[in-house]
Scaffold this active site. Structure first.
Site, mmCIF file in Angstrom:
data_model
loop_
_atom_site.group_PDB
_atom_site.id
_atom_site.type_symbol
_atom_site.label_atom_id
_atom_site.label_comp_id
_atom_site.label_asym_id
_atom_site.label_seq_id
_atom_site.Cartn_x
_atom_site.Cartn_y
_atom_site.Cartn_z
ATOM 1 N N ASP A 50 0.838 -1.197 0.000
ATOM 2 C CA ASP A 50 0.000 0.000 0.000
ATOM 3 C C ASP A 50 0.878 1.255 0.000
ATOM 4 O OD1 ASP A 50 0.898 0.168 2.671
ATOM 5 O OD2 ASP A 50 -0.929 -0.718 3.463
ATOM 6 N N SER A 51 0.381 2.349 0.548
ATOM 7 C CA SER A 51 1.124 3.613 0.503
ATOM 8 C C SER A 51 2.435 3.557 1.275
ATOM 9 C CB SER A 51 0.267 4.755 1.055
ATOM 10 O OG SER A 51 -0.084 4.509 2.405
ATOM 11 N N ILE A 52 2.525 2.701 2.257
ATOM 12 C CA ILE A 52 3.787 2.569 3.000
ATOM 13 C C ILE A 52 4.880 2.072 2.053
ATOM 14 C CG2 ILE A 52 4.969 1.399 4.900
ATOM 15 C CD1 ILE A 52 2.176 1.256 6.294
#
Length: 167
Positions: A50-52
């Site tokens: 995901d965004s991480i």
């Protein structure tokens, strides 16, 4: 159900057709370390999450960028981070992100989802909430796809740390 902490490596099971060993994710990456070589001969390390993961390529010291810098000219590091994605969405895109088969035993794929899945169902981000049993099934499906159809031997699961909020 193991997790990877970049500050404190934890043990995970690595299971392939040849052996069954226990090693930290960093041991897996280190064992896949080739010497500098032409592009066509390099192993591929794909970071899927995901965004991480997406923000891991930040030039300001993102965790994927640090790995990419450390293995420059030795490994092709591919960041496939998708901001806002949950494991439900990841299942849909994974066959398109990694459609080819990799017989290279040095190839590595990380799966790093869970922060969005853990959104609480009674908060503004309720649409991203994925129940724990569905999250578990989704992650198992992704590992099965990678080890089966994509022929990736080295799959590293990274999950967010547990969260405990007062009720």
């Amino acid at each position: 159900s193991h997790s990877l902490s970049l500050s404190q490596p934890q043990n995970i099971q690595i299971d392939n057709a040849r052996q069954h060993t226990e090693a930290s994710p960093f041991d897996v990456l280190s064992s896949c370390r080739p010497v500098a070589m032409p592009l066509a001969l390099r192993p591929t390390w794909t970071f899927f999450g995901d965004s991480i993961t997406q923000q891991g390529s930040s030039p300001d010291g993102g965790w994927v960028a640090v790995i990419q810098d450390a293995y420059a000219r030795k490994v092709d590091v591919i960041n496939r981070g998708y901001s806002g994605y949950t494991t439900r969405m990841a299942r849909l895109v994974l066959p398109h992100v990694l459609p080819s088969r990799s017989e290279d035993p040095r190839s590595v794929v990380t799966i790093f989802f869970g922060a969005n899945d853990a959104a609480l169902s009674d908060r503004t981000s309720y649409k991203q909430h994925v129940p724990l049993d569905v999250y578990t099934k989704n992650v198992r499906w992704m590992v099965g796809y990678l080890r089966g159809e994509a022929k990736i031997r080295n799959v590293i699961l990274i999950t967010p740390p547990p969260v405990s909020e007062p009720h």
